[in-house]
Scaffold this motif. Structure first.
Motif, PDB file in Angstrom:
ATOM      1  N   MET A   1      -4.961  54.006 -19.481  1.00  0.00           N
ATOM      2  CA  MET A   1      -4.253  52.740 -19.300  1.00  0.00           C
ATOM      3  C   MET A   1      -4.229  51.904 -20.576  1.00  0.00           C
ATOM      4  N   SER A   2      -5.253  52.111 -21.429  1.00  0.00           N
ATOM      5  CA  SER A   2      -5.375  51.226 -22.594  1.00  0.00           C
ATOM      6  C   SER A   2      -5.014  51.902 -23.916  1.00  0.00           C
ATOM      7  N   THR A   3      -4.745  53.198 -23.877  1.00  0.00           N
ATOM      8  CA  THR A   3      -4.504  53.922 -25.123  1.00  0.00           C
ATOM      9  C   THR A   3      -3.375  53.320 -25.957  1.00  0.00           C
ATOM     10  N   ASP A   4      -2.276  52.980 -25.289  1.00  0.00           N
ATOM     11  CA  ASP A   4      -1.126  52.447 -26.037  1.00  0.00           C
ATOM     12  C   ASP A   4      -1.483  51.148 -26.747  1.00  0.00           C
ATOM     13  N   VAL A   5      -2.201  50.281 -25.998  1.00  0.00           N
ATOM     14  CA  VAL A   5      -2.585  48.987 -26.585  1.00  0.00           C
ATOM     15  C   VAL A   5      -3.494  49.228 -27.789  1.00  0.00           C
ATOM     16  N   ILE A   6      -4.498  50.109 -27.588  1.00  0.00           N
ATOM     17  CA  ILE A   6      -5.434  50.379 -28.687  1.00  0.00           C
ATOM     18  C   ILE A   6      -4.693  50.964 -29.879  1.00  0.00           C
ATOM     19  N   THR A   7      -3.777  51.899 -29.607  1.00  0.00           N
ATOM     20  CA  THR A   7      -3.040  52.532 -30.704  1.00  0.00           C
ATOM     21  C   THR A   7      -2.239  51.505 -31.491  1.00  0.00           C
ATOM     22  N   ILE A   8      -1.555  50.620 -30.759  1.00  0.00           N
ATOM     23  CA  ILE A   8      -0.727  49.616 -31.443  1.00  0.00           C
ATOM     24  C   ILE A   8      -1.611  48.685 -32.275  1.00  0.00           C
ATOM     25  N   MET A   9      -2.723  48.241 -31.672  1.00  0.00           N
ATOM     26  CA  MET A   9      -3.592  47.312 -32.409  1.00  0.00           C
ATOM     27  C   MET A   9      -4.244  48.011 -33.604  1.00  0.00           C
ATOM     28  N   ASN A  10      -4.622  49.275 -33.406  1.00  0.00           N
ATOM     29  CA  ASN A  10      -5.178  50.035 -34.527  1.00  0.00           C
ATOM     30  C   ASN A  10      -4.155  50.164 -35.646  1.00  0.00           C
ATOM     31  N   LEU A  11      -2.915  50.406 -35.258  1.00  0.00           N
ATOM     32  CA  LEU A  11      -1.850  50.564 -36.251  1.00  0.00           C
ATOM     33  C   LEU A  11      -1.647  49.251 -37.009  1.00  0.00           C
ATOM     34  N   ILE A  12      -1.694  48.144 -36.246  1.00  0.00           N
ATOM     35  CA  ILE A  12      -1.532  46.838 -36.898  1.00  0.00           C
ATOM     36  C   ILE A  12      -2.680  46.614 -37.887  1.00  0.00           C
ATOM     37  N   GLY A  13      -3.899  46.886 -37.411  1.00  0.00           N
ATOM     38  CA  GLY A  13      -5.067  46.735 -38.290  1.00  0.00           C
ATOM     39  C   GLY A  13      -4.949  47.615 -39.516  1.00  0.00           C
ATOM     40  N   PHE A  14      -4.524  48.838 -39.293  1.00  0.00           N
ATOM     41  CA  PHE A  14      -4.369  49.799 -40.388  1.00  0.00           C
ATOM     42  C   PHE A  14      -3.337  49.287 -41.400  1.00  0.00           C
ATOM     43  N   LEU A  15      -2.200  48.799 -40.884  1.00  0.00           N
ATOM     44  CA  LEU A  15      -1.140  48.343 -41.788  1.00  0.00           C
ATOM     45  C   LEU A  15      -1.560  47.095 -42.563  1.00  0.00           C
ATOM     46  N   ILE A  16      -2.272  46.183 -41.873  1.00  0.00           N
ATOM     47  CA  ILE A  16      -2.737  44.977 -42.578  1.00  0.00           C
ATOM     48  C   ILE A  16      -3.707  45.382 -43.678  1.00  0.00           C
ATOM     49  N   GLY A  17      -4.676  46.236 -43.308  1.00  0.00           N
ATOM     50  CA  GLY A  17      -5.662  46.710 -44.288  1.00  0.00           C
ATOM     51  C   GLY A  17      -4.988  47.402 -45.446  1.00  0.00           C
ATOM     52  N   LEU A  18      -4.009  48.223 -45.117  1.00  0.00           N
ATOM     53  CA  LEU A  18      -3.309  48.983 -46.154  1.00  0.00           C
ATOM     54  C   LEU A  18      -2.541  48.038 -47.084  1.00  0.00           C
ATOM     55  N   ALA A  19      -1.865  47.049 -46.476  1.00  0.00           N
ATOM     56  CA  ALA A  19      -1.072  46.121 -47.285  1.00  0.00           C
ATOM     57  C   ALA A  19      -1.974  45.328 -48.225  1.00  0.00           C
ATOM     58  N   VAL A  20      -3.073  44.809 -47.676  1.00  0.00           N
ATOM     59  CA  VAL A  20      -3.993  44.014 -48.500  1.00  0.00           C
ATOM     60  C   VAL A  20      -4.553  44.869 -49.635  1.00  0.00           C
ATOM     61  N   MET A  21      -4.990  46.058 -49.259  1.00  0.00           N
ATOM     62  CA  MET A  21      -5.625  46.946 -50.242  1.00  0.00           C
ATOM     63  C   MET A  21      -4.636  47.399 -51.297  1.00  0.00           C
ATOM     64  N   ALA A  22      -3.450  47.815 -50.838  1.00  0.00           N
ATOM     65  CA  ALA A  22      -2.450  48.327 -51.778  1.00  0.00           C
ATOM     66  C   ALA A  22      -2.086  47.235 -52.775  1.00  0.00           C
ATOM     67  N   LEU A  23      -1.937  46.009 -52.258  1.00  0.00           N
ATOM     68  CA  LEU A  23      -1.547  44.905 -53.136  1.00  0.00           C
ATOM     69  C   LEU A  23      -2.642  44.596 -54.158  1.00  0.00           C
ATOM     70  N   THR A  24      -3.882  44.574 -53.694  1.00  0.00           N
ATOM     71  CA  THR A  24      -4.953  44.212 -54.630  1.00  0.00           C
ATOM     72  C   THR A  24      -5.219  45.325 -55.641  1.00  0.00           C
ATOM     73  N   VAL A  25      -5.176  46.574 -55.199  1.00  0.00           N
ATOM     74  CA  VAL A  25      -5.392  47.676 -56.152  1.00  0.00           C
ATOM     75  C   VAL A  25      -4.223  47.718 -57.155  1.00  0.00           C
ATOM     76  N   TYR A  26      -3.018  47.461 -56.621  1.00  0.00           N
ATOM     77  CA  TYR A  26      -1.840  47.491 -57.488  1.00  0.00           C
ATOM     78  C   TYR A  26      -1.928  46.390 -58.555  1.00  0.00           C
ATOM     79  N   THR A  27      -2.222  45.156 -58.124  1.00  0.00           N
ATOM     80  CA  THR A  27      -2.268  44.059 -59.094  1.00  0.00           C
ATOM     81  C   THR A  27      -3.434  44.236 -60.063  1.00  0.00           C
ATOM     82  N   SER A  28      -4.529  44.750 -59.543  1.00  0.00           N
ATOM     83  CA  SER A  28      -5.689  44.980 -60.410  1.00  0.00           C
ATOM     84  C   SER A  28      -5.348  46.008 -61.488  1.00  0.00           C
ATOM     85  N   THR A  29      -4.674  47.078 -61.087  1.00  0.00           N
ATOM     86  CA  THR A  29      -4.311  48.125 -62.056  1.00  0.00           C
ATOM     87  C   THR A  29      -3.269  47.599 -63.032  1.00  0.00           C
ATOM     88  N   LEU A  30      -2.320  46.820 -62.475  1.00  0.00           N
ATOM     89  CA  LEU A  30      -1.260  46.274 -63.328  1.00  0.00           C
ATOM     90  C   LEU A  30      -1.857  45.381 -64.412  1.00  0.00           C
TER      91      LEU A  30
END
Lengths: 370, 282
Positions: A242-271
């Motif tokens: 019953m909860s798999t879809d909700v967990i998957t969506i929230m995990n995906l959101i968490g993953f994307l936020i983490g990825l965006a923050v990380m990608a941006l900071t690693v990118y600017t740091s390298t730049l």
């Protein structure tokens, strides 16, 4: 080169806080959501786990309690009792309905217990007694406190009033609670007699629940006999489905936020260190040395973020119950492993664009003042 | 075309050219340049902006491949090597010194030097010991654990020199090494480079606009439109220590050796008692 990554990471404190904080928050979202669902799963099966039964017998093709209805004629109880290896059989009645306490309507599993019940009774009582007599109800203390109900006051189930005779502990979850009434009241309320919902079976000492469950299944018709663990697992599965879809969506959101923050900071740091990487290339550093530096920097950030997320989730899991909430956060090893792996994926992906940047750097740039 | 007459040639570039683009947009940055640099020799390349100095320096440092010609370093033709072999050559055979120091801002002076030794294969402890030893020798013993932002310009350039030396390179390439330094510190750095060249026998090629560097150079080459137009061989007056262009000097001979003087007075003083001044020539 690892210490270059470490030094680069810790040189700019503001960037460090943003990067680790961002990742920590994103992973906190995933971790705490997992912890909430693990807690809910645990609460949902708390009754099964604490029932004292070794085997649960239900109507054929009924495998769990949640969102299910089971009906067994009383003759089945007699048949089960005669199966070799069975020590005792305790029937219960069960339905899901509202428990109305004052102005509050609380969704509850209503359990009907025989007056001499040994199995399936409330396992921890904070006030009153644990076996309801006719006209009495044992309800969860948290729900009672939230609704302002004291011992001796009345609550309503399916239009009938019951006097609160005891408060149970650990019988409420985020979504519902458990209320215990006498089997007689349950039958009157339902208008049906000589049937049970489930049979709770205790096996004799030295007998294996698996073997006895298999015997019941083979010798008694129209039933499903499962060990307690199997029955709890089926209940988990229903909640998870019953909860798999909700967990998957929230995990995906968490993953994307983490990825965006990380990608941006690693990118600017390298730049910001583009020239330094170009200089290292000119001096003779290989691309792989520099890739490892960027990757190590991303992994360090993400792992620190993961640790912070983990610590905050652990603090929350201890703090939330102190505020009287029915919410339980339980961190499982699987969840930590999953989020840890997710962190590594975030680190690897976020390092990719900067790595491509480095690959394209012309080492001769150091002589051109670029 | 310019060649040195010494026999111990470290670097030999032969007829190298570098062209960018093709057809009507083709630009020749360096045109048919040859040069030999000996061990312990300091060559200064000067020229106006856009003359091809940076392109030439990049080719000498194995950062850029010539379109034509060959570059040999200690009998290895580096212009023929594949891209993946060049980093190791740059790391072990070349020392680079840059105009704006190019130190890694997050690392201390010691770490800035040690990291290059580690990249060349030294273990961390050995790399740090080697780095510390060179930095102490260059007078930075008290600054080992300072970040670049805490160092003066002269100190930063000395760290960069230590970094260039840590893998004991054959050739040091310096791009405007005194450009961001004041006159006094610039002089110190020049003297340091000369000491390294002469005491350690390392060849030094410097690209600069700074006329003062002539004082420490053995040869000065003028690059214009991608070609060497003029060569000035420098000499040091053994009496007053002044750096002078060999062709414009007064000569004097003693025991079969030729000496160069800035003025007749210095020559006379030398010839009166040559042994008194012999040590001044290096």
């Amino acid at each position: 080169m690892i210490w270059l990554a470490y030094r680069n990471l810790f040189q700019n404190k503001a960037r460090l806080v943003i990067s680790i904080g961002g990742v920590a928050l994103a992973l906190l979202l995933v971790l705490s959501l997992d912890a909430i669902f693990t807690g809910v799963e645990r609460q949902v099966t708390a009754y099964i786990e604490a029932s004292g039964a070794d085997i649960w017998v239900s109507q054929a093709d009924v495998f769990n309690m949640h969102m299910a209805a089971s009906s067994l004629p009383d003759s089945v109880a007699r048949k089960v009792k005669h199966v070799p290896g069975v020590a005792s059989v305790s029937p219960i009645l069960y339905l899901t309905n509202n428990l109305v306490a004052g102005d509050e309507r609380n969704l509850a599993y209503i359990i009907g217990l025989p007056e001499d019940a040994e199995l399936g009774v409330p396992w921890k009582i904070s006030a009153g007694h644990n076996l309801p007599a006719k006209g009495e109800v044992i309800m969860d203390r948290h729900v009672a406190e939230k609704s302002g109900i004291s011992l001796g006051e009345e609550v309503e189930i399916l239009g009938k009033k019951y006097k609160v005779a005891g408060f149970s502990e650990g019988t409420a979850s985020l979504v519902n609670s458990i209320a215990f009434i006498s089997m007689e009241d349950f039958e009157d309320m339902r208008g049906s007699y000589n049937t049970f919902s489930y049979l709770l079976v205790k096996v004799r000492d030295g007998e294996s629940p698996e073997v006895v469950a298999a015997r019941i299944q083979a010798q008694v018709e129209e039933v499903t006999a499962q060990t307690k663990n199997r029955f709890a697992m089926q209940e988990h599965k229903v909640v998870k489905d019953m909860s798999t879809d909700v967990i998957t969506i929230m995990n995906l959101i968490g993953f994307l936020i983490g990825l965006a923050v990380m990608a941006l900071t690693v990118y600017t740091s390298t730049l910001s260190r583009r020239r330094e990487y170009g200089m290292l290339k000119a001096l003779g550093a290989r691309n792989t040395d520099l890739y490892l530096t960027v990757l190590a920097q991303a992994i360090l950030s993400v792992m620190l973020g993961f640790l912070f997320g983990l610590v905050i989730t652990l603090i929350l899991s201890q703090a939330v119950p102190l505020f009287g909430s029915n919410l339980r956060l339980e961190l499982s090893q699987i969840s930590m492993l999953k989020v840890g792996s997710l962190s590594l994926v975030i680190a690897a992906i976020s390092a990719m664009i900067p790595i491509r940047q480095i690959a394209g750097l012309d080492p001769a740039m150091v002589f051109r003042g670029r | 075309m310019t060649n040195s007459s010494s026999q111990s040639e470290t670097l030999q570039i032969t007829h190298i050219s570098k062209r960018y683009g093709s057809g009507t947009t083709e630009v020749t940055a360096v045109r048919d340049v040859s040069l030999a640099v000996n061990a312990g020799e300091i060559v200064l390349i000067m020229g106006p902006s856009g003359s091809g100095k940076t392109t030439l320096l990049s080719m000498l440092g194995a950062l850029l491949k010539p379109t034509d010609g060959t570059i040999q370093l200690n009998e290895t033709t580096i212009s023929d090597l594949t891209e993946n072999r060049l980093p190791a050559i740059r790391l072990k055979q070349f020392g680079f010194i840059f105009q704006d120091f190019n130190l890694l801002s997050a690392l201390t002076a010691l770490e800035n030097v040690a990291i290059v030794a580690e990249l060349a294969g030294s273990k961390s402890g050995a790399a740090r010991r080697k780095a510390a030893s060179i930095l102490i020798e260059l007078g930075l013993g008290e600054r080992l654990n300072f970040l670049p932002e805490k160092l003066s310009g002269g100190e930063k350039q000395r760290v960069a020199i230590a970094r260039a030396l840590v893998n004991e390179p054959t050739l040091i390439l310096a791009d405007e090494p005194t450009a961001n330094l004041d006159s006094k510190i610039g002089h110190e750095i020049m003297r340091l480079l000369r000491r390294i060249a002469k005491e350690q026998g390392r060849s030094v090629v410097i690209v600069s606009h700074d006329q003062r560097i002539k004082d420490i150079a053995d040869r000065v080459l003028w690059l214009e439109d991608g070609e060497f137009k003029e060569t000035v061989i420098m000499a040091v007056d053994p009496v007053c220590g002044m750096s002078i262009e060999r062709d414009k000097t007064i000569r004097g001979e003693w025991e079969g050796q030729v000496f160069y003087f800035c003025a007749q007075g210095c020559r006379d003083e030398f010839l009166n008692d040559p042994r008194k001044f012999i040590g001044a020539v290096s």
